[in-house]
Design a protein around this motif. Structure first.
Motif, mmCIF file in Angstrom:
data_model
loop_
_atom_site.group_PDB
_atom_site.id
_atom_site.type_symbol
_atom_site.label_atom_id
_atom_site.label_comp_id
_atom_site.label_asym_id
_atom_site.label_seq_id
_atom_site.Cartn_x
_atom_site.Cartn_y
_atom_site.Cartn_z
ATOM 1 N N ASN A 134 27.638 15.771 5.990
ATOM 2 C CA ASN A 134 26.308 16.310 6.274
ATOM 3 C C ASN A 134 25.591 16.768 5.011
ATOM 4 N N ARG A 135 26.353 16.868 3.909
ATOM 5 C CA ARG A 135 25.777 17.289 2.637
ATOM 6 C C ARG A 135 25.726 16.100 1.691
ATOM 7 N N ASN A 136 24.561 15.815 1.170
ATOM 8 C CA ASN A 136 24.400 14.744 0.196
ATOM 9 C C ASN A 136 25.084 15.134 -1.112
ATOM 10 N N LYS A 151 21.872 18.671 -0.328
ATOM 11 C CA LYS A 151 21.092 19.083 0.830
ATOM 12 C C LYS A 151 21.859 18.731 2.109
ATOM 13 N N VAL A 152 21.700 19.570 3.157
ATOM 14 C CA VAL A 152 22.400 19.371 4.426
ATOM 15 C C VAL A 152 21.402 18.944 5.499
ATOM 16 N N ASP A 153 21.753 17.901 6.269
ATOM 17 C CA ASP A 153 20.885 17.419 7.332
ATOM 18 C C ASP A 153 21.764 16.911 8.475
ATOM 19 N N LEU A 154 21.953 17.736 9.506
ATOM 20 C CA LEU A 154 22.820 17.367 10.623
ATOM 21 C C LEU A 154 22.258 16.190 11.413
ATOM 22 N N ASP A 155 20.962 16.135 11.586
ATOM 23 C CA ASP A 155 20.374 15.050 12.369
ATOM 24 C C ASP A 155 20.521 13.699 11.671
ATOM 25 N N HIS A 156 20.460 13.704 10.361
ATOM 26 C CA HIS A 156 20.703 12.467 9.600
ATOM 27 C C HIS A 156 22.116 11.970 9.891
ATOM 28 N N SER A 157 23.059 12.894 9.950
ATOM 29 C CA SER A 157 24.450 12.532 10.214
ATOM 30 C C SER A 157 24.619 11.961 11.612
ATOM 31 N N ILE A 158 23.923 12.532 12.567
ATOM 32 C CA ILE A 158 24.011 12.043 13.944
ATOM 33 C C ILE A 158 23.436 10.633 14.052
ATOM 34 N N ASN A 159 22.321 10.392 13.401
ATOM 35 C CA ASN A 159 21.731 9.051 13.408
ATOM 36 C C ASN A 159 22.680 8.034 12.784
ATOM 37 N N LEU A 160 23.370 8.455 11.740
ATOM 38 C CA LEU A 160 24.323 7.573 11.069
ATOM 39 C C LEU A 160 25.544 7.336 11.958
ATOM 40 N N LYS A 161 26.005 8.377 12.622
ATOM 41 C CA LYS A 161 27.160 8.253 13.542
ATOM 42 C C LYS A 161 26.888 7.219 14.623
ATOM 43 N N ASN A 162 25.666 7.184 15.115
ATOM 44 C CA ASN A 162 25.315 6.272 16.205
ATOM 45 C C ASN A 162 25.328 4.811 15.777
ATOM 46 N N GLN A 163 25.438 4.563 14.482
ATOM 47 C CA GLN A 163 25.516 3.189 13.981
ATOM 48 C C GLN A 163 26.954 2.750 13.692
ATOM 49 N N ALA A 172 32.755 14.866 11.438
ATOM 50 C CA ALA A 172 31.613 15.531 10.798
ATOM 51 C C ALA A 172 32.157 16.381 9.655
ATOM 52 N N GLU A 173 31.579 16.221 8.471
ATOM 53 C CA GLU A 173 32.087 16.911 7.290
ATOM 54 C C GLU A 173 31.019 17.792 6.651
ATOM 55 N N SER A 174 31.421 18.996 6.285
ATOM 56 C CA SER A 174 30.600 19.890 5.466
ATOM 57 C C SER A 174 29.324 20.345 6.165
ATOM 58 N N GLY A 175 28.770 21.436 5.678
ATOM 59 C CA GLY A 175 27.489 21.915 6.171
ATOM 60 C C GLY A 175 27.513 22.441 7.589
ATOM 61 N N TYR A 196 27.851 25.564 9.468
ATOM 62 C CA TYR A 196 27.771 26.958 9.054
ATOM 63 C C TYR A 196 27.940 27.981 10.166
ATOM 64 N N ASN A 197 27.964 27.521 11.418
ATOM 65 C CA ASN A 197 28.084 28.475 12.523
ATOM 66 C C ASN A 197 28.556 27.764 13.784
ATOM 67 N N VAL A 198 28.804 28.550 14.820
ATOM 68 C CA VAL A 198 29.280 28.019 16.095
ATOM 69 C C VAL A 198 28.270 27.040 16.693
ATOM 70 N N GLU A 199 26.987 27.336 16.522
ATOM 71 C CA GLU A 199 25.943 26.479 17.083
ATOM 72 C C GLU A 199 25.964 25.097 16.442
ATOM 73 N N ASP A 200 26.145 25.033 15.124
ATOM 74 C CA ASP A 200 26.244 23.742 14.439
ATOM 75 C C ASP A 200 27.426 22.939 14.991
ATOM 76 N N PHE A 201 28.558 23.617 15.149
ATOM 77 C CA PHE A 201 29.766 22.959 15.657
ATOM 78 C C PHE A 201 29.529 22.386 17.057
ATOM 79 N N LYS A 202 28.999 23.208 17.955
ATOM 80 C CA LYS A 202 28.779 22.770 19.332
ATOM 81 C C LYS A 202 27.759 21.638 19.399
ATOM 82 N N TYR A 203 26.749 21.713 18.554
ATOM 83 C CA TYR A 203 25.720 20.674 18.510
ATOM 84 C C TYR A 203 26.337 19.329 18.121
ATOM 85 N N LEU A 204 27.150 19.336 17.074
ATOM 86 C CA LEU A 204 27.776 18.095 16.614
ATOM 87 C C LEU A 204 28.797 17.576 17.623
#
Length: 259
Positions: free
Chosen positions: A185-187, A192-204, A213-216, A218-226
């Motif tokens: 998630n970190r370039n 820079k960290v961008d979770l949505d970029h990672s999700i778009n990449l995962k879908n490919q 999911a690696e790096s970036g 930072y909290n429970v919400e990020d974890f649950k979202y991913l």
């Protein structure tokens, strides 16, 4: 020259030095070389799905935690349900060492990922000799053919392979033999960290491959979202290591994500 280029340049020099000091045969004579490794594929399914990490420092954050000892931290990670532990072995930029893995291997029953910048076959023999179970390949500093060759070599030794990618251009590095694809998630070039970029990449990615999911995170919400978006595993280091007691922080995190 960006930070990744500097790390790779230094890594190649480190490997040249190591080769002059310890032969391949000496590495192959180690107690762990012929032993079967512990499977991260199995552990991800049976435990929390979290690959915890022991990391003292990084180029982007500086010193993260230079007080906590590797044995204590890893012991607590395992105690509270980590699927695996990633241990940084780069010394110059991350403050790690091969000895960090050696110190915990005998007492640790979860898989150990040697996290480093792999640029030479010699490093894979090193990884196996100290008891690592999984190695990291970073697409950003390897060619497609190198990924194929290093994956084959790893499997010959009984090591699982986590291939890390950062963008669409690196999708071509994926082959049918890699065990996991990690999306950072970190370039690595600008951090820079961008979770949505990672999700778009995962879908490919191929549906059958395990996705980390690696790096970036930072909290429970990020974890649950991913997790909701379909990731199979989560590599987390800084979130725990930046605290005074990483093992305790991990215990608290687990209690919050499993309710």
């Amino acid at each position: 020259m960006n930070i990744l280029d500097k790390i790779i340049e230094n890594k190649k020099e480190e490997v040249r030095k190591a080769k002059s000091e310890i032969s391949l045969q000496e590495l192959m004579d180690s107690e762990y070389f012929g032993k079967q490794g512990k499977s991260l594929k199995k552990s991800l399914k049976e435990k929390s799905g979290i690959i915890t990490e022991f990391k003292r420092q990084s180029p982007s954050k500086g010193i993260i935690n230079d007080k906590s000892g590797v044995f204590e931290v890893v012991t607590n990670y395992e105690k509270f349900g980590a699927s695996a532990v990633s241990i940084l072995t780069d010394k110059q930029f991350f403050g790690g060492s091969l000895e960090d893995i050696s110190k915990v291997r005998r007492s640790t029953n979860i898989p150990i990922l040697r996290k480093d910048f792999m640029v030479d076959e010699y490093q894979f023999y090193e990884a196996k000799s100290i008891g690592a179970d999984v190695i990291l390949l970073i697409a950003a500093n390897l060619s497609v053919s190198q990924v194929q060759e290093f994956t084959a070599l790893s499997h010959q030794m009984g090591l699982e392979v986590l291939l890390e990618i950062h963008d669409e251009e690196e999708l071509e590095h994926i082959n049918k033999d890699v065990d996991f694809v990690g999306i950072n998630n970190r370039n690595l070039k600008d951090f820079k960290v961008d979770l949505d970029h990672s999700i778009n990449l995962k879908n490919q990615l191929p549906k059958e491959i395990l996705k980390i999911a690696e790096s970036g995170i930072y909290n429970v919400e990020d974890f649950k979202y991913l997790k909701e978006k379909g990731f199979d595993g989560f590599l987390m280091g800084e979130y725990f290591m930046k605290t005074e007691n990483p093992g305790k922080t991990f215990e608290e995190f687990i209690s919050n994500v499993t309710v």
